[in-house]
Enzyme design. Structure first.
Site: not given
Ligand code: ARG
Length: 347
Positions: A117, A216, A220, A262, A264, A271, A300, A305
């Site tokens: 994704r 999010e 996606r 986010c 990350t 991913r 995981r 998640e």
């Molecule tokens: N905000 C969450 C944390 O800090 C998720 C971080 C990564 N995952 C995500 N789906 N963006 O643990």
């Protein structure tokens, strides 16, 4: 105190998020009165990590400007998570011919499915945490129109969450396509406002191409299928992204790559994962972790998640996303999975 009433947050003894490790009183004072043109403040950036003290990261951006305005907090977190420094520059490369990933499990003994994704957001409007209801609805309208215009193997149907029929909902859950409601990390980030309006799911007839709208990230884009044909999955993803890009311009930053809510997910926002059955390595987590760490992979559970594995089936995915290309992400995944299968056979 910030203009929206936040004092320096109290972090639990057990808190180990990147937020609590990087937010100093001095940094808080420096950033507390800043606000982006979309009204995003420091209080909003850190709320998810303050409310959810078990966060791994704990911060979200409300718009492209957040990454600039709050860079004294974001940059060290990004450097820590991705090993990406202030002077590094991200580069995108979605070319199939540079990938070498022949099916590592042609007899189908280990890999159940493969999924890749990418996250995308629409240029020139806020990211999810700062979107207004009207903006979110207009993203949904624009994106669902683009998706409904897809042809051939990518053609399919868009299912809005609001007003969804019970039979459709059950089917999407059975297919593991539906994204979960009420996630507490997203909730505290402001990403569940006006739920379920403006959200939905698209999939093609074969159920190998899927798009989540306004979860999010605004998009996606997901390519998946049974078995281990990673190249086929990557190829379909590249094609889908190109097709959608004909009618939607994505938010891209010359330094940070594709911008996501986010940090990350910055850069490739990719991913690449497999669901893989490894009973022997599953009983030898030390060897398992040694192989995945060396290949920059994450282990995981298969229920998404923050889930743990209760069986001998694992979800294995790339950890690096920023400062590496999309080809690198998928190549990492392939290399690690091939090494895991080789080891599993030896045990
Ligand atoms: N905000 C969450 C944390 O800090 C998720 C971080 C990564 N995952 C995500 N789906 N963006 O643990």
């Amino acid at each position: 105190m910030t203009s929206d009433g936040l004092s320096f947050p109290i972090f639990n003894q057990s808190c180990s998020s990147l937020l609590c490790r990087h937010l100093t009183v001095q940094l808080f004072e420096q950033l507390k009165d800043r606000v982006t043109e979309n009204g995003f403040t420091l209080a909003k950036v850190i709320n998810s990590g303050v409310v959810n003290q078990d966060s791994g990261v704990g911060v979200y951006a409300g718009d492209a400007a957040s990454y600039d305005l709050f860079s004294p907090l974001f940059d060290p977190i990004i450097a820590d998570y991705h090993g990406f420094s202030k002077t590094d520059k991200h580069r995108s490369d979605l070319s199939l011919e540079k990938l070498s990933a022949p099916d590592p499990d042609p007899d189908g003994n280990f890999i159940l499915s493969t999924r890749i994704r990418v996250g995308r957001n629409v240029a020139n409007i806020p990211l999810g945490p700062a979107l207004t209801k009207e903006q979110r609805n207009s993203v949904e309208a624009q994106v669902s129109r683009a998706l409904q215009n897809l042809t051939g193997k990518l053609a399919g149907t868009y299912y809005p969450l609001s007003g969804m029929e019970e039979t459709v909902r059950r089917q999407l859950i059975a297919d593991h396509f539906l994204f979960k409601a009420g996630d507490r990390f997203l909730d505290a980030a402001g990403l569940n406002r006006d739920w379920p309006e403006g959200r939905g799911i698209f999939h093609n007839r074969d159920k190998t191409f899927l798009v989540w709208v306004n979860e999010e990230d605004q998009l996606r884009i997901i390519s998946m299928q049974q078995g281990g044909d990673i190249e086929a999955v990557f190829s379909r993803l590249i094609n889908a992204v190109k097709e959608i890009e004909k009618s939607v311009t994505f938010m891209f930053d010359p330094r940070l790559g594709y911008l996501t809510s986010c940090p990350t997910n910055l850069g490739t926002a990719m991913r690449a994962s497999v669901h893989i059955r490894l009973p022997k390595l599953g009983n030898d987590m030390e060897t398992f972790k040694k192989i995945t760490d060396a290949a920059h992979l994450q282990i995981r559970g298969i229920d998404g998640e923050h889930s743990e594995t209760k069986s001998d089936i694992f979800d294995i995915s790339n950890k690096r996303r920023l400062g590496v290309t999309e080809v690198d992400c998928v190549q990492d995944m392939y290399n690690g999975v091939a090494a895991l299968i080789k080891r599993e056979k030896e045990l």
